[in-house]
Motif scaffolding. Structure first.
Motif, PDB file in Angstrom:
ATOM      1  N   ALA A  97       0.837  -1.290  -0.053  1.00  0.00           N
ATOM      2  CA  ALA A  97       0.061   0.026   0.032  1.00  0.00           C
ATOM      3  C   ALA A  97       1.113   1.306  -0.060  1.00  0.00           C
ATOM      4  O   ALA A  97       0.348   2.296  -0.487  1.00  0.00           O
ATOM      5  N   ASN A  98       2.079   1.226   0.544  1.00  0.00           N
ATOM      6  CA  ASN A  98       2.945   2.463   0.787  1.00  0.00           C
ATOM      7  C   ASN A  98       3.822   2.522  -0.570  1.00  0.00           C
ATOM      8  O   ASN A  98       4.940   1.556  -0.773  1.00  0.00           O
ATOM      9  N   ALA A  99       3.769   3.628  -1.444  1.00  0.00           N
ATOM     10  CA  ALA A  99       4.379   3.570  -2.485  1.00  0.00           C
ATOM     11  C   ALA A  99       5.771   3.737  -2.355  1.00  0.00           C
ATOM     12  O   ALA A  99       6.790   3.168  -3.128  1.00  0.00           O
ATOM     13  N   ARG A 100       6.268   4.320  -1.371  1.00  0.00           N
ATOM     14  CA  ARG A 100       7.676   4.507  -1.061  1.00  0.00           C
ATOM     15  C   ARG A 100       8.306   3.295  -0.626  1.00  0.00           C
ATOM     16  O   ARG A 100       9.231   2.968  -1.047  1.00  0.00           O
ATOM     17  N   GLU A 101       7.572   2.558  -0.119  1.00  0.00           N
ATOM     18  CA  GLU A 101       8.210   1.045   0.728  1.00  0.00           C
ATOM     19  C   GLU A 101       8.316   0.231  -0.793  1.00  0.00           C
ATOM     20  O   GLU A 101       9.177  -0.381  -0.865  1.00  0.00           O
ATOM     21  N   ALA A 102       7.309   0.363  -1.717  1.00  0.00           N
ATOM     22  CA  ALA A 102       7.422  -0.550  -2.921  1.00  0.00           C
ATOM     23  C   ALA A 102       8.650  -0.174  -3.626  1.00  0.00           C
ATOM     24  O   ALA A 102       9.290  -0.955  -4.237  1.00  0.00           O
ATOM     25  N   ILE A 103       9.014   1.085  -3.796  1.00  0.00           N
ATOM     26  CA  ILE A 103      10.054   1.692  -4.492  1.00  0.00           C
ATOM     27  C   ILE A 103      11.445   0.942  -3.951  1.00  0.00           C
ATOM     28  O   ILE A 103      12.424   0.622  -4.550  1.00  0.00           O
ATOM     29  N   HIS A 104      11.336   1.222  -2.500  1.00  0.00           N
ATOM     30  CA  HIS A 104      12.516   0.913  -1.618  1.00  0.00           C
ATOM     31  C   HIS A 104      12.767  -0.735  -1.873  1.00  0.00           C
ATOM     32  O   HIS A 104      13.947  -0.817  -2.030  1.00  0.00           O
ATOM     33  N   VAL A 105      11.877  -1.420  -2.108  1.00  0.00           N
ATOM     34  CA  VAL A 105      11.800  -3.047  -2.143  1.00  0.00           C
ATOM     35  C   VAL A 105      12.825  -3.237  -3.573  1.00  0.00           C
ATOM     36  O   VAL A 105      13.783  -4.126  -3.817  1.00  0.00           O
ATOM     37  N   VAL A 106      12.297  -2.515  -4.526  1.00  0.00           N
ATOM     38  CA  VAL A 106      13.011  -2.570  -5.935  1.00  0.00           C
ATOM     39  C   VAL A 106      14.336  -2.148  -5.928  1.00  0.00           C
ATOM     40  O   VAL A 106      15.183  -2.808  -6.343  1.00  0.00           O
ATOM     41  N   ARG A 107      14.588  -0.861  -5.408  1.00  0.00           N
ATOM     42  CA  ARG A 107      15.790  -0.363  -5.310  1.00  0.00           C
ATOM     43  C   ARG A 107      17.041  -1.185  -4.612  1.00  0.00           C
ATOM     44  O   ARG A 107      18.094  -1.014  -4.929  1.00  0.00           O
ATOM     45  N   ALA A 108      16.466  -1.951  -3.453  1.00  0.00           N
ATOM     46  CA  ALA A 108      17.163  -2.758  -3.071  1.00  0.00           C
ATOM     47  C   ALA A 108      17.833  -4.007  -3.594  1.00  0.00           C
ATOM     48  O   ALA A 108      18.397  -5.029  -2.910  1.00  0.00           O
ATOM     49  N   GLY A 109      17.141  -4.287  -4.566  1.00  0.00           N
ATOM     50  CA  GLY A 109      17.306  -5.418  -5.236  1.00  0.00           C
ATOM     51  C   GLY A 109      16.694  -6.817  -4.911  1.00  0.00           C
ATOM     52  O   GLY A 109      16.824  -7.804  -5.565  1.00  0.00           O
ATOM     53  N   ALA A 110      15.459  -6.281  -4.150  1.00  0.00           N
ATOM     54  CA  ALA A 110      14.739  -7.667  -3.737  1.00  0.00           C
ATOM     55  C   ALA A 110      13.334  -7.935  -4.463  1.00  0.00           C
ATOM     56  O   ALA A 110      12.865  -8.898  -4.437  1.00  0.00           O
ATOM     57  N   ALA A 111      13.317  -7.083  -5.832  1.00  0.00           N
ATOM     58  CA  ALA A 111      12.152  -7.425  -6.730  1.00  0.00           C
ATOM     59  C   ALA A 111      12.640  -6.917  -8.128  1.00  0.00           C
ATOM     60  O   ALA A 111      13.467  -6.067  -8.109  1.00  0.00           O
ATOM     61  N   GLY A 112      11.859  -7.463  -9.072  1.00  0.00           N
ATOM     62  CA  GLY A 112      12.413  -6.904 -10.373  1.00  0.00           C
ATOM     63  C   GLY A 112      11.899  -5.563 -11.037  1.00  0.00           C
ATOM     64  O   GLY A 112      12.176  -4.893 -11.920  1.00  0.00           O
ATOM     65  N   ALA A 113      10.554  -5.426 -10.477  1.00  0.00           N
ATOM     66  CA  ALA A 113       9.982  -4.001 -10.790  1.00  0.00           C
ATOM     67  C   ALA A 113       8.830  -3.787  -9.808  1.00  0.00           C
ATOM     68  O   ALA A 113       8.357  -4.596  -9.081  1.00  0.00           O
ATOM     69  N   ALA A 114       8.548  -2.262  -9.804  1.00  0.00           N
ATOM     70  CA  ALA A 114       7.406  -1.900  -8.785  1.00  0.00           C
ATOM     71  C   ALA A 114       6.272  -1.159  -9.951  1.00  0.00           C
ATOM     72  O   ALA A 114       6.972  -0.461 -10.605  1.00  0.00           O
ATOM     73  N   VAL A 115       5.144  -1.378 -10.054  1.00  0.00           N
ATOM     74  CA  VAL A 115       4.166  -0.907 -10.424  1.00  0.00           C
ATOM     75  C   VAL A 115       3.445  -0.059  -9.691  1.00  0.00           C
ATOM     76  O   VAL A 115       2.681  -0.580  -8.789  1.00  0.00           O
ATOM     77  N   LEU A 116       3.461   1.276  -9.797  1.00  0.00           N
ATOM     78  CA  LEU A 116       2.491   2.334  -8.795  1.00  0.00           C
ATOM     79  C   LEU A 116       1.378   2.625  -9.589  1.00  0.00           C
ATOM     80  O   LEU A 116       1.374   3.211 -10.629  1.00  0.00           O
ATOM     81  N   LEU A 117       0.245   2.698  -8.723  1.00  0.00           N
ATOM     82  CA  LEU A 117      -0.997   2.823  -9.575  1.00  0.00           C
ATOM     83  C   LEU A 117      -1.767   4.104  -8.705  1.00  0.00           C
ATOM     84  O   LEU A 117      -1.366   4.203  -7.602  1.00  0.00           O
ATOM     85  N   ASN A 118      -2.652   4.859  -9.456  1.00  0.00           N
ATOM     86  CA  ASN A 118      -3.539   5.672  -8.610  1.00  0.00           C
ATOM     87  C   ASN A 118      -4.671   5.106  -8.101  1.00  0.00           C
ATOM     88  O   ASN A 118      -4.976   3.990  -8.587  1.00  0.00           O
TER      89      ASN A 118
END
Length: 421
Positions: free
Chosen positions: A354-375
């Motif tokens: 639910a937290n956009a900042r956290e979703a980006i952090h997970v990706v930047r840390a290399g724990a995921a291949g991509a994050a898709v943020l929605l409105n």
């Protein structure tokens, strides 16, 4: 023609006897509590409601929950109201932009009846596992200590005004959960009946708690007298009612920026954000322009995707109800998330945040291949889907804040035992 029972009614609520401990004993809904948070909540207080809604262990854990509950009653930790009441609840919180809001509603006993009756309308598809889990707990304990979240159309705002009047009096209890201030009022007698009547005078829409509602319906079919469930009913006129988005995290192989641009160029306008740009601000700007999303990659690159005007969506919208086919979340899931998931490799999987900042952090840390943020999906679009008798894609909405567990509980007859009204 047989007259149906009122859709919403006061009930004999069961609540924590000590109003001063509210912050220590309430918890989020069971389905958003991680294992680590479950431990923290249980350590916060020996009577935290998480010990009941998420009992420890595997074998016998539902019976253990019943034992915990029974002990709290024997010890006087929990007490039952001496008359049917309704519980007014206010929640004061901050939105993503930092502004403060308050929303308020009333916990009533809503009729637990099949959706075919038409008085309670869902917008979400449920799954077997969570319903079996909640039904096992209900059968073992004959008790519910969580309230659903429902919306009432309240076109003349009579419910909203009545709730606001209650807020002018000193509350029964106050507390805080996850930076959300909570206050509760107990209303009985004629005043309680009048508020309940306003809450149930028209169809109600489930926002949160589809699995629990269907569980209550199933329990009612096997247990005479168990035909209601506690729900926090809020007026759609309340300015504090908001819906947040649930963002997608694609765990698996990292998505390459060149592949992304090549794969989506035909249908989307693609813009790479400059370093320092706020992806959330870019996402908000897309909301007024059409269907869009923001994709964050492990490389540090971030792209905004906007569906091109005039796209006929061939091969995608066929057979879908217009209320569903027009949803941004459905379009993004089908046109962006699914192709990216296919590119995430054989072990790729989808997670939600639910937290956009956290979703980006997970990706930047290399724990995921991509994050898709929605409105977020506007609440009126959620209502339109429910009115059409349709359901939205999984994790389409995140109603914030969540309704705390432990505010007021409802006692049920046990399976196979006579019910004393």
């Amino acid at each position: 023609m047989t007259k149906r029972a009122p859709l919403a009614a006061p009930f004999l609520g069961v609540r924590f006897a000590d109003a001063e401990v509210l912050s220590r004993v309430i918890a989020p809904p069971y389905d958003v509590i991680s294992p680590a948070e479950r431990v923290r909540l249980a350590e916060r207080d020996a009577h935290n409601v998480v010990r009941y809604i998420l009992p420890d262990g595997d074998d016998g854990r539902y019976a253990a929950a019943d034992t915990v509950l029974g002990q709290w009653v024997l010890d006087g930790v929990l007490v039952e109201d001496d008359e049917p009441t309704v519980t007014v609840v206010s929640q004061t919180f901050k939105t993503a932009d930092g502004s403060e809001r308050r929303r308020a509603g009333v916990i009533v006993a809503v009729a637990a009846e099949p959706f075919g009756e038409g008085r309670v309308r869902p917008h979400e598809q449920t799954h077997k596992g969570p319903k079996e889990d909640r039904l096992s707990l209900l059968r073992a304990s004959a008790f519910i200590f969580e309230s659903l979240l429902m919306f009432a159309p309240d076109r003349d705002q009579a419910l909203h005004r009545s709730v606001q009047e209650v807020l002018e009096a000193p509350p029964l209890a106050e507390g805080e959960l996850d930076d959300v201030r909570v206050a509760v009022w107990r209303i009985g007698g004629k005043a309680g009946r009048e508020i309940a009547d306003l809450a149930g005078r028209s169809d109600l829409y489930i926002a949160d708690g589809h699995h629990r509602y269907e569980t209550a319906v199933a329990y009612a079919t096997e247990t005479p007298g168990a035909d209601r469930i506690p729900a926090l009913v809020m007026s759609l006129a309340d300015p504090g009612v908001i819906v947040e988005a649930t963002h997608r995290i694609l765990v698996g192989d990292a998505v390459d920026a060149a592949v992304l641009e090549t794969q989506f160029r035909e249908r989307f306008q693609i813009k790479e954000l400059a370093e320092g740009d706020d992806p959330r601000e870019e996402l908000t700007s897309l909301a007024d322009r059409g269907t869009g999303c923001v994709v964050a990659l492990p490389s540090g690159q971030t792209f905004a995707l906007l569906l091109k005007g005039g796209d006929t969506l061939e091969g995608f919208a066929t057979g879908l109800n217009a209320a569903v086919a027009s949803l941004d979340v459905l379009r993004v899931d089908e046109l962006v998330v699914k192709p990216l998931l296919a590119a995430a490799g054989p072990d790729g999987r989808l997670e939600y945040e639910a937290n956009a900042r956290e979703a980006i952090h997970v990706v930047r840390a290399g724990a995921a291949g991509a994050a898709v943020l929605l409105n977020p999906t506007p609440v009126e679009r959620v209502i339109a889907v429910a009115d059409a008798g349709e359901v939205m894609p999984p994790k389409s909405t995140y109603f914030y804040p969540k309704v705390p567990s432990g505010l007021v509980g409802m006692r049920y007859p046990r399976v196979g035992q006579p019910h004393e009204r």
